[in-house]
Structures are given as structure tokens and as C-alpha cells.
Write a protein that holds these residues in place. Structure first.
Motif: not given
Length: 518
Positions: A316-322, A333-337, A374-381
Motif C-alpha cells: 500500500g505504501f512502498a512503491k517508491a521504495e520498490e 526491507w532494508e530500505i523500509i526499515v 493520532g494521524l496528523t498532516t505531518t505524518h508520513t508513510r
């Protein structure tokens, strides 16, 4: 690990996804591995079935193993088999499976689970078998009795995957205490017999179950000439009683004392500790398994673990990391971590509840679902990625506390294995939030290693199973809690995590029921 030995032990792990055959020496060195995958069929929503090709898979895995080493099959001194739990194998008089088998994660049995709770009683069943009403083989047998009475009548024996493989290799019809307990109808106080009074009440003949129940370390039989011809193993090779996959995995990473908890950190999170007596939880928050050491093994589970939720995150979130992984050759997985590690502990107020596939203790709800608060507009993936690890660590702390309360034992050490045990951020987060030292195994074949330990002990290579664990035990890395971070997370755990879902679970149930009417 000790020094390599000229004696070799074959540890077999027949899991849901495939069969692995692993060859070990007595120093705990993995010599070679052979694998063969299994397929899963889902004919209807909520159903999971598997064609019973496990023996063929075992043969293939063994042959593949011996293409990876100069060691020959006749040098194998003993075999230990561990296996997927709660998979039901209805078999005919020749011990051939009657069609597809019903997997541990099948879920169309809620009516039978409810019947067990009302007709037998939750506490009565738990005190008799160590298993409260749940999706165990006992409920699946009831389903066959109610919905496929013709097939039920044809069943000569209800087997586990272990029992089927042992019969194919040795011609002996026998099971282990651990395998029998996973059926949901073992007499937990007299572990060499079935809970006959429960089965009689349910009109399930006790004769339909394997008559011989053996403790770990006992010889179940030897490889027959016919099985030797198929596998390449030598006739007469001993097959030794072990335990189910979770129990063997915990043994391999050193679960030998009640003050420890073994955690399988894979698709799910499974927690096991030890107790010398059958320590029943007053709220049935955990089941009782059987350790190869002879202890009881109280166990609880979080269905969606590190691997499951990080796979969800990736989809759902990691297309850029792929794309980054493709360009750099670095592990995704190393990138995500690494990105999750860049977020401060506490995720700037973001918190995750990992109930993506329902929850067992303390809510016992199939309606429970995952939550991000607790989501706010400052949170990222990247905050979400870290919140996954922190949320699972909070839930791990709660499950450990349930085990402590029910057993009356202070758990001081976490023994971590499974794929996520290689994730340093997860290991350190788990230590910081639970306040306990984490010893993370660097061996990814822990279940097969535990089976091999039992087999080595069973043929007398070690005088005790504890010595087999010390000598063959999996290597590990240690993580200790950072005191300031434990104090920080302790406030969040007690002030928010422990109480939040108590306040909204009725809304979750209402949401589920209303959504079903659309």
C-alpha cells in the motif's frame, strides 16, 4: 555451537507453505537444506484446503538436500519431523487421506466453535484439553459430522500431518504428545490418552484417533524398505518423536526455563513459555501445548505479525521504495526499515493496533480490525512503518503479561526467531517496549533444528534434551532495553494502548455488522 560431528541428523519441517529437509551435525551446523513447496486451495471465501502431497514433497526435499552435499543418506543417524499445526487429515483404513485436508487457518467453523462453548462449556473444555473452543481440529471434526456425515462415517482415523508422514516412513500409526494436544481433544492431565469423556459427549468415537501417543525423544519406528527406496534413506533409520513447529522452534532458540518466552516472529507472532504444571488461565487467555522437555507450554498468538503487516505496508505504501530497490540493488526491507528508523520513537503521536485479522486474548473477537490513531498532516508513510513495529511490540507486551498472570511466573527474557528476528529495529523496539532482554536467533530454520535436537537426544547422542539445546542451539544477537525509552513507552502503553480498544470495541462490532448489510 559445538564442533562439527561425523554424526548427522535430519530435521524435517512440513509447514503450510512447503516441506524443508535440513541436515545438521551434532555441533548445530546446518550442512544442507532441500525444499519442496505446497499449494493452498481456497474453493470458497474463508476456506483453506491442501492436497495431501506432503510425502511426495518430503521425498523431493530429501533428494534436493543430498544434491547440495557430499554426505550420503546412509550417514543419517536419525530423523525428527515437525509440522504445521491444527491441520486435520481424515484417513481411510489404509491411512490414505479422504480428499483435500482442512488447514489450520480455515474459518467456516464458527457454529461448531459456538456449540463447543454451549454444549461442553468453555471452561470445561479448557480444563480437560488445555484448549478453549476455537478453530482446532476438534471443531473441524464436528463440522464433518454435521455437514458431511457420509465422509465422517468413512473416516478410520483422524491424523495430523506428522502422523501421516510417520506412517509413510515407518508403517507405524503413532503420534506425539505435542501433535495430539494440537488436535484440541487430548487429555491434558494424562497426556498419553485422548479426552474420552469430551469425545463421548460429542458422539465422536475415540477409536477414530491414533492409539499410540508418545513423548518427545521416543523412537516411533524405523524407515521401512519401501520408504527407503522412495527417499534414498537407509532402511532401519530411526524416526524420533518431536513436537509441533512452534514448540520445536522455541526449543531451538533455548526455551528451557519458565522465566523465558519464545516468540516466533513471522507472519504471525506466537508466544510460548513453560510451566511445570498445567497452569490454566482463569480467562482462558492462552492454550496449553507440550514441550519436548516434558513441561507444559502456555501459548498465545497475534494473528498479524511483523511479516504480515510489513507486507501490507509494502503493497500500500512502498512503491517508491520498490523502485529504489530496483535501481540500487538494495533490499526493499532494508530500505523500509531504515526509513522507519529515521522516525523518532512514539511516531509523533501515531499508534497502531495490530488486530488486522481479529484478535484472541483479551477480546476474542473476529470483528476486531487494525487501527491507526493520532494521524496528523505531518505524518508520513515512514511513521506508519515504525508504528507497525511499535504496535506489535505493545501487543507483545500485553500477551507476555497474560502469560505471566496465568502461570504466576515473571518472564525476564525473550527468545526471538523467525524471519523478523533479523530486523534489528524490530528487536530493539521489542526490548524497549517490553522492558526485557531480547535474544534474536540468526538461524532461520529454527523449527527443523528443534526437531533435529529431539532426534539426536532420542538416539542417545545427548543424555538430556537440555544438553542438545546447549550444544546444537541456534546463535543469537542480544538487545537490551534502553531505560529512558522503556519509561517513555511504558506511559504510552498504560495510558493509551491498554485502554483504548476497551472503549471502542463495541463500535468496531457495530461497524462490522453494518458494513455486512450493504
Amino acid at each position: 555451537m559445538g564442533n562439527p560431528s561425523t554424526e548427522y541428523i535430519l530435521g524435517v519441517d512440513c509447514s503450510t507453505s512447503g516441506t524443508k529437509a535440513c541436515l545438521w551435525d551434532l555441533g548445530g551446523t546446518l550442512i544442507a537444506t532441500g525444499t519442496s513447496p505446497h499449494s493452498i486451495h481456497r474453493p470458497y471465501p474463508g476456506w483453506s484446503e491442501q492436497n495431501p502431497t506432503w510425502y511426495d514433497a518430503l521425498i523431493q526435499a530429501i533428494h534436493r538436500l543430498f544434491t547440495q552435499t557430499t554426505i550420503r543418506p546412509h550417514q543419517v543417524s536419525a530423523i525428527g519431523i515437525t509440522h504445521q499445526r491444527h491441520t486435520l487429515v481424515p484417513a481411510d483404513q489404509d491411512y490414505n487421506p479422504l480428499g483435500s485436508t482442512i488447514l489450520r487457518n480455515d474459518v467456516p467453523f464458527q457454529a461448531e466453535i459456538n456449540l463447543l462453548a454451549t454444549h461442553i462449556g468453555k471452561e470445561t473444555l479448557y480444563q480437560a484439553t488445555g484448549m478453549p473452543p476455537g478453530p482446532w481440529p476438534l471443531a473441524k471434526i464436528l463440522w464433518l459430522q454435521h455437514h458431511q456425515p457420509g465422509l465422517f462415517a468413512q473416516v478410520h482415523k483422524f491424523l495430523s500431518v506428522h502422523d501421516y508422514l510417520v506412517y509413510q516412513l515407518t508403517g507405524e500409526l503413532t503420534t506425539t504428545e505435542s501433535s495430539a494436544s494440537a488436535m484440541g481433544c487430548l487429555d491434558i492431565l494424562h497426556r498419553r490418552r485422548w479426552a474420552a469423556s469430551i469425545l463421548t459427549t460429542l458422539k465422536i468415537p475415540v477409536e477414530k484417533f491414533v492409539p499410540s501417543i508418545q513423548p518427545a525423544g521416543k523412537m516411533l519406528g524405523t524407515v521401512t524398505p519401501a520408504a527407503a527406496k522412495m527417499t534414498g534413506l537407509s532402511p532401519g533409520t530411526p524416526v524420533i518423536a518431536t513436537a509441533t513447529d512452534q514448540v520445536c522452534g522455541s526449543l531451538a532458540v533455548g526455551l528451557t526455563h519458565p522465566h523465558q518466552v519464545g516468540i516466533n516472529s513471522g507472519t504471525s507472532l506466537t508466544f510460548q513459555t513453560l510451566s511445570t504444571e498445567p497452569a490454566f488461565d482463569p480467562d482462558c487467555h492462552y492454550i496449553l501445548e507440550i514441550s519436548p522437555l516434558g513441561y507444559y507450554a502456555p501459548e498465545t498468538v497475534v494473528f498479524s505479525g511483523v511479516s504480515d503487516l510489513l507486507q501490507w505496508y509494502r503493497r500500500g505504501f512502498a512503491k517508491a521504495e520498490e523502485r529504489q530497490a530496483e535501481l540500487t540493488g538494495k533490499s526493499i526491507w532494508e530500505i523500509i526499515v531504515d526509513e522507519a528508523a529515521s522516525v523518532d520513537p512514539g511516531c509523533e503521536g501515531l499508534m497502531l493496533f495490530p488486530f488486522f485479522q481479529g484478535v484472541q486474548a483479551p477480546y476474542w473477537s473476529n470483528d476486531a480490525r487494525g487501527l491507526l490513531i493520532g494521524l496528523t498532516t505531518t505524518h508520513t508513510r515512514h511513521h506508519v512503518a515504525r508504528a507497525i513495529l511499535e504496535g506489535l511490540a505493545y501487543e507483545s507486551r500485553r500477551q507476555i503479561e497474560f502469560l505471566e498472570f496465568g502461570t504466576g511466573t515473571n518472564i525476564r527474557e525473550i527468545l526471538l526467531y523467525g524471519g523478523a528476528a533479523q530486523n534489528r529495529l524490530w528487536c530493539q523496539t521489542l526490548a524497549n517496549i517490553t522492558g526485557r532482554r531480547v535474544k534474536a536467533s540468526t538461524d532461520i530454520e529454527a523449527s527443523a533444528l528443534g526437531a533435529a535436537m529431539c532426534a539426536a537426544w532420542g538416539i542417545g547422542s545427548f543424555p538430556t534434551p537440555e544438553l542438545a539445546v546447549v550444544t546444537m542451539g541456534a546463535p543469537y544477537k542480544s538487545f537490551t532495553p534502553v531505560e529512558a525509552l522503556y519509561a517513555f513507552h511504558d506511559r504510552l502503553y498504560k495510558g493509551v494502548y491498554e485502554v483504548f480498544y476497551d472503549r471502542i470495541q463495541d463500535l468496531d462490532s457495530l461497524r462490522t455488522s453494518l458494513a455486512a448489510t450493504c
